[in-house]
Design a protein around this motif. Structure first.
Motif, PDB file in Angstrom:
ATOM      1  N   GLU A   1       0.818  -1.213   0.000  1.00  0.00           N
ATOM      2  CA  GLU A   1       0.000   0.000   0.000  1.00  0.00           C
ATOM      3  C   GLU A   1       0.856   1.270   0.000  1.00  0.00           C
ATOM      4  OE1 GLU A   1      -2.156  -3.073   2.703  1.00  0.00           O
ATOM      5  OE2 GLU A   1      -0.080  -2.401   2.316  1.00  0.00           O
ATOM      6  N   GLY A   2       1.872   1.281   0.828  1.00  0.00           N
ATOM      7  CA  GLY A   2       2.709   2.480   0.912  1.00  0.00           C
ATOM      8  C   GLY A   2       3.456   2.766  -0.371  1.00  0.00           C
ATOM      9  N   GLU A   3       3.702   1.759  -1.186  1.00  0.00           N
ATOM     10  CA  GLU A   3       4.448   1.932  -2.433  1.00  0.00           C
ATOM     11  C   GLU A   3       3.603   2.538  -3.545  1.00  0.00           C
ATOM     12  OE1 GLU A   3       7.516  -1.855  -1.988  1.00  0.00           O
ATOM     13  OE2 GLU A   3       5.538  -2.165  -2.910  1.00  0.00           O
ATOM     14  N   VAL A   4       2.265   2.451  -3.415  1.00  0.00           N
ATOM     15  CA  VAL A   4       1.397   2.927  -4.500  1.00  0.00           C
ATOM     16  C   VAL A   4       0.421   3.998  -4.030  1.00  0.00           C
ATOM     17  CG1 VAL A   4       1.576   0.762  -5.764  1.00  0.00           C
ATOM     18  CG2 VAL A   4      -0.263   1.062  -4.097  1.00  0.00           C
ATOM     19  N   GLY A   5       0.560   4.456  -2.776  1.00  0.00           N
ATOM     20  CA  GLY A   5      -0.280   5.530  -2.285  1.00  0.00           C
ATOM     21  C   GLY A   5      -1.683   5.126  -1.888  1.00  0.00           C
ATOM     22  N   CYS A   6      -1.874   3.888  -1.448  1.00  0.00           N
ATOM     23  CA  CYS A   6      -3.181   3.415  -0.992  1.00  0.00           C
ATOM     24  C   CYS A   6      -3.222   3.373   0.536  1.00  0.00           C
ATOM     25  CB  CYS A   6      -3.471   2.022  -1.546  1.00  0.00           C
ATOM     26  SG  CYS A   6      -3.916   2.011  -3.297  1.00  0.00           S
ATOM     27  N   PRO A   7      -4.431   3.427   1.131  1.00  0.00           N
ATOM     28  CA  PRO A   7      -4.527   3.327   2.591  1.00  0.00           C
ATOM     29  C   PRO A   7      -3.899   2.035   3.099  1.00  0.00           C
ATOM     30  CG  PRO A   7      -6.635   3.987   1.638  1.00  0.00           C
ATOM     31  CD  PRO A   7      -5.750   3.599   0.491  1.00  0.00           C
ATOM     32  N   THR A   8      -3.185   2.133   4.203  1.00  0.00           N
ATOM     33  CA  THR A   8      -2.546   0.957   4.779  1.00  0.00           C
ATOM     34  C   THR A   8      -3.600   0.068   5.432  1.00  0.00           C
ATOM     35  OG1 THR A   8      -2.191   2.025   6.913  1.00  0.00           O
ATOM     36  CG2 THR A   8      -0.461   2.278   5.222  1.00  0.00           C
ATOM     37  N   GLU A   9      -3.143  -1.089   5.906  1.00  0.00           N
ATOM     38  CA  GLU A   9      -4.052  -2.023   6.570  1.00  0.00           C
ATOM     39  C   GLU A   9      -4.744  -1.366   7.754  1.00  0.00           C
ATOM     40  OE1 GLU A   9      -3.220  -5.851   9.294  1.00  0.00           O
ATOM     41  OE2 GLU A   9      -2.616  -6.109   7.193  1.00  0.00           O
ATOM     42  N   GLY A  10      -3.995  -0.636   8.555  1.00  0.00           N
ATOM     43  CA  GLY A  10      -4.579   0.042   9.708  1.00  0.00           C
ATOM     44  C   GLY A  10      -5.537   1.145   9.310  1.00  0.00           C
ATOM     45  N   GLU A  11      -5.218   1.864   8.219  1.00  0.00           N
ATOM     46  CA  GLU A  11      -6.088   2.947   7.750  1.00  0.00           C
ATOM     47  C   GLU A  11      -7.371   2.428   7.124  1.00  0.00           C
ATOM     48  OE1 GLU A  11      -2.573   6.209   6.686  1.00  0.00           O
ATOM     49  OE2 GLU A  11      -3.262   4.758   5.172  1.00  0.00           O
ATOM     50  N   ARG A  12      -7.330   1.223   6.595  1.00  0.00           N
ATOM     51  CA  ARG A  12      -8.535   0.637   5.987  1.00  0.00           C
ATOM     52  C   ARG A  12      -9.458   0.016   7.025  1.00  0.00           C
ATOM     53  NH1 ARG A  12      -4.874  -2.012   2.607  1.00  0.00           N
ATOM     54  NH2 ARG A  12      -5.476  -4.021   3.538  1.00  0.00           N
ATOM     55  N   PHE A  13      -8.931  -0.319   8.199  1.00  0.00           N
ATOM     56  CA  PHE A  13      -9.670  -1.134   9.160  1.00  0.00           C
ATOM     57  C   PHE A  13     -11.012  -0.506   9.550  1.00  0.00           C
ATOM     58  CE2 PHE A  13     -10.793  -2.433  13.468  1.00  0.00           C
ATOM     59  CZ  PHE A  13     -10.766  -3.815  13.352  1.00  0.00           C
ATOM     60  N   GLN A  14     -10.995   0.734  10.064  1.00  0.00           N
ATOM     61  CA  GLN A  14     -12.239   1.331  10.555  1.00  0.00           C
ATOM     62  C   GLN A  14     -13.228   1.633   9.425  1.00  0.00           C
ATOM     63  OE1 GLN A  14     -12.919   1.482  13.888  1.00  0.00           O
ATOM     64  NE2 GLN A  14     -15.000   1.900  13.161  1.00  0.00           N
ATOM     65  N   PRO A  15     -12.788   2.186   8.281  1.00  0.00           N
ATOM     66  CA  PRO A  15     -13.752   2.393   7.193  1.00  0.00           C
ATOM     67  C   PRO A  15     -14.418   1.091   6.731  1.00  0.00           C
ATOM     68  CG  PRO A  15     -11.777   3.666   6.781  1.00  0.00           C
ATOM     69  CD  PRO A  15     -11.475   2.791   7.962  1.00  0.00           C
ATOM     70  N   THR A  16     -13.644   0.000   6.702  1.00  0.00           N
ATOM     71  CA  THR A  16     -14.241  -1.287   6.321  1.00  0.00           C
ATOM     72  C   THR A  16     -15.225  -1.749   7.378  1.00  0.00           C
ATOM     73  OG1 THR A  16     -12.216  -1.910   5.138  1.00  0.00           O
ATOM     74  CG2 THR A  16     -13.752  -3.678   5.698  1.00  0.00           C
TER      75      THR A  16
END
Length: 708
Positions: free
Chosen positions: A671-686
């Motif tokens: 995720e960090g290599e392509v500018g996407c939310p990390t695992e932790g950043e995706r957790f609550q929105p999911t």
């Protein structure tokens, strides 16, 4: 005498048939051999068959007669003496399973070489040997016949006669073919409604369920939307209900009423705190108590279960009368549980959740590609699996690598065992996005021989109305034990994995392998399904036969090239919105296509995703489509949702049909290599896309109020 027989044969070849038949001599040189040979049980070995048969009713044409061949005999000529036929290898008695293949053989010798037939005794007739060629040779010669019979049935049973004749005599031998109906044997009887199925090649039997109805009729819901059976299950129709019950060896299945199990039934009402003692009798060794479980008569109760002390299984299952008798020889506590029918708690009494902690997986150094067995592979070798992916809005990548888009609005069969109907994967697709023009997976349901587990958004798990919260137990195995299957779940913080063992097979070395159905759910809209490579499937993931060209086979076995027609044929609910044909990527993107395409290609050609060897094009195309359409929540960008689906296939492993081991790629931190939310950043929105869930403390206290 010899010359006289030759002259008579010369005259006879020009006589009418009816005159010959009335003047045929009686055979004198006939020897009957004993039929008391050893019986060979089971299947005879199969050999290439060749048959030499003499038909005595056919005339020997003058052009084929030795008397017209230019060879003349007079008193001065001499030839070896003729030798009557002798059977050298008679047929033997055989026993063959019904439907099997059997060979009977016979060989004989004589001078001249004999003709041989091997037929059922009632079809064997005596030839006129005076019509045969008398010419002898310097040496004895033999001949043989092999009779091969396939799919043996009652008509083939009986006596068979081998008959061998030459000009100087005949010989006969008999043998008996006995038919063995394996399914008629007492030890092979099957409990109804199962029927016996025999394998004549291995002389074994197995109990199988009847079809009950055609495969496509199993998913035709009744006009009322289904039926409710006495196990508190809502089924589409009686066909599906009976088939599932037979697979689970349930003999008392029945429909209670032809509507879905009611949602609004209240909890059973006890009129008293404890079961009432109605009557007590005294016996020599123990006392017999009769209990009644009083419940409100207005509540719909399907059955009442009785438990003793802390036993987990009921010792008695009563009817709604609520009475049971039990012999008691010591102090014991008895209690009853009235069972209601509710779609929120179908069959709940059969399912128990157990939790055990397993170590967190360690990550290996990043390889370009590697073939490494996981710890599970080492402990329990697994059979190769095919991979199907459903991701984004939604895009389908079948087991055999064909791709299409389907804008559904219903519950569809994503994949199922099309050979035995032992497991099913359903997907619920609903309108999504701010303008509701898209279509996304909302829930996924896995059914294995009647046990049902549903994966919901936010990684929540529904087990017949009981909620399991994997996010509270990261990296722990949760085992859901059903009546006939065990479902194993593990949540790694981003993906919920669930698998169930559906069978076993063997590799080329005879080692046992587990056949698993495995689901990987991102908790939002993307699903990866892995099923045994050897199982022929049907549904929206295709038929898993290695050929992409025939994947779009509809539920009624027709072929189509239209994804919308294909997807609509696999709907299993009638009360749902009609789907909308998917727009083309050109219609969705317009002038933005080229720029969005470059943006998506950059994601999949960067960092660790670039090192993954899984075909990227289906995911790049899905990324372009979804990014142009922009249907997802702001904190979960479409391009990143699709990239996460691709990363899941890379890191969880996939098989090729030529390989026995899966290929894994380490893509951690992509995720960090392509500018996407990390695992932790995706957790609550999911998590927020699904129902509110308790914290671990709230779950342990048991006071969390679920809101559906």
């Amino acid at each position: 005498e010899y010359c006289g027989r030759i002259n008579q044969a010369k005259e006879d070849q020009y006589k009418p048939m009816d005159e010959l038949m009335t003047s045929s001599p009686t055979l004198e040189t006939v020897r009957y051999t004993s039929a008391d040979y050893l019986t060979t049980e089971g299947q005879m070995r199969t050999l290439p068959a060749s048959t030499t048969q003499y038909k005595s009713e056919k005339y020997i044409e003058p052009s084929n007669s030795p008397f017209d061949s230019g060879v003349a005999y007079d008193d001065k000529d001499s030839q070896p003496d003729g030798v009557p036929t002798r059977i050298t290898s008679p047929p033997v008695n055989v026993t063959v399973a019904k439907g099997g293949t059997v060979q009977m053989s016979c060989s004989a010798e004589g001078n001249p070489s004999p003709g041989i037939t091997l037929t059922k005794s009632e079809n064997t007739y005596s030839p006129d040997i005076t019509r045969l060629n008398p010419k002898t040779s310097e040496n004895m010669s033999g001949n043989g016949v092999v009779q091969t019979m396939t799919n043996v049935n009652e008509d083939n049973e009986g006596w068979y006669t081998c008959q061998a004749c030459n000009y100087y005599g005949c010989d006969r031998a008999r043998a008996y073919l006995r038919l063995l109906d394996l399914c008629a044997q007492p030890e092979n009887q099957c409990p109804p409604p199962k029927r016996c199925e025999a394998d004549p090649y291995t002389s074994t039997t197995k109990c199988v369920c009847p079809q009950f109805c055609a495969m496509d009729e199993m998913f035709n819901y009744l006009p009322s939307g289904g039926l409710c059976n006495n196990y508190c299950e809502t089924q589409p129709n009686t066909c599906f209900m009976n088939r599932q019950a037979c697979a689970k060896d349930i003999s008392d299945i029945r429909a209670l009423y032809y509507e879905p199990c009611q949602r609004d039934i209240q909890d059973p009402v006890f009129l008293k705190n404890d079961p009432e003692v109605i009557r007590k009798e005294t016996t020599d060794d123990s006392e017999v108590f009769e209990f009644e479980c009083p419940v409100d008569e207005d509540v719909h109760i399907t059955e009442i279960q009785w438990y003793r002390d802390d036993e987990r299984e009921p010792f008695a299952v009563g009817t709604t009368s609520g009475r049971v008798s039990v012999s008691v020889d010591s102090i014991a506590k008895f209690y009853c549980v009235p069972i209601k029918c509710s779609q929120q708690s179908m069959d709940f009494r059969h399912l128990v959740a157990n939790v055990k902690v397993v170590p967190a997986p360690t990550t290996a150094p990043t390889p370009t590609s590697t073939i490494t067995p996981t710890p599970d592979n080492i402990e329990t070798p697994q059979a190769p699996r095919s991979t199907c992916a459903v991701f984004g809005d939604p895009h389908f990548l079948t087991y055999d690598k064909s791709t299409y888009d389907y804008n559904g609005r219903c519950d569809n069969v994503l994949a199922m065992d099309c050979e035995k109907a032992s497991w099913f994967v359903y997907g619920r697709m609903r309108a999504c996005g701010e303008n509701k023009e898209g279509s996304c997976l909302e829930t996924v349901t896995l059914i294995v021989t009647g046990d049902i587990v549903e994966l919901q958004r936010g990684w929540l798990v529904n087990v017949d109305g009981q909620k399991v919260v994997p996010k509270n137990r990261p990296n722990e195995e949760i085992t859901i034990t059903g009546r006939s299957s065990e479902f194993v779940l593990k949540f790694d913080g981003a993906t919920l994995m669930m698998y169930v063992v559906v069978g076993t097979t063997q590799d080329a070395n005879g080692n046992e392998l587990e056949e698993r159905v495995v689901l990987y759910w991102d908790g939002y809209v993307s699903l990866t399904i892995q099923t045994p490579m050897s199982t022929r499937t049907c549904g929206m993931c295709g038929n898993n036969d290695g050929k992409a060209s025939n994947d779009m086979r509809t539920r009624r076995k027709g072929m189509t090239t239209d994804p919308f027609v294909f997807g609509e044929s696999w709907k299993i609910g009638r009360r749902c919105e009609v789907g909308v044909p998917a727009e083309s990527v050109g219609e969705v993107c317009g002038e933005r296509y080229s720029s969005v395409r470059r943006e998506c290609e950059d994601i999949f050609s960067s960092g660790k995703l670039a090192q993954c060897g899984v075909d990227k094009e289906p995911y790049v195309a899905g990324c372009v489509y979804d990014e142009c359409k922009g249907q997802f929540v702001p904190d979960l960008p479409p391009k990143c949702v699709v990239a996460k689906a691709y990363a899941t296939v890379c890191e969880k492993g996939s098989w090729e049909r030529v390989d026995d081991l899966p290929v894994f790629w380490d893509v951690e931190g992509w995720e960090g290599e392509v500018g996407c939310p990390t695992e932790g950043e995706r957790f609550q929105p999911t998590l927020d896309t699904g129902c509110p869930q308790p914290t671990l403390e709230e779950e342990m206290r048991g006071n969390f109020e679920w809101r559906i």
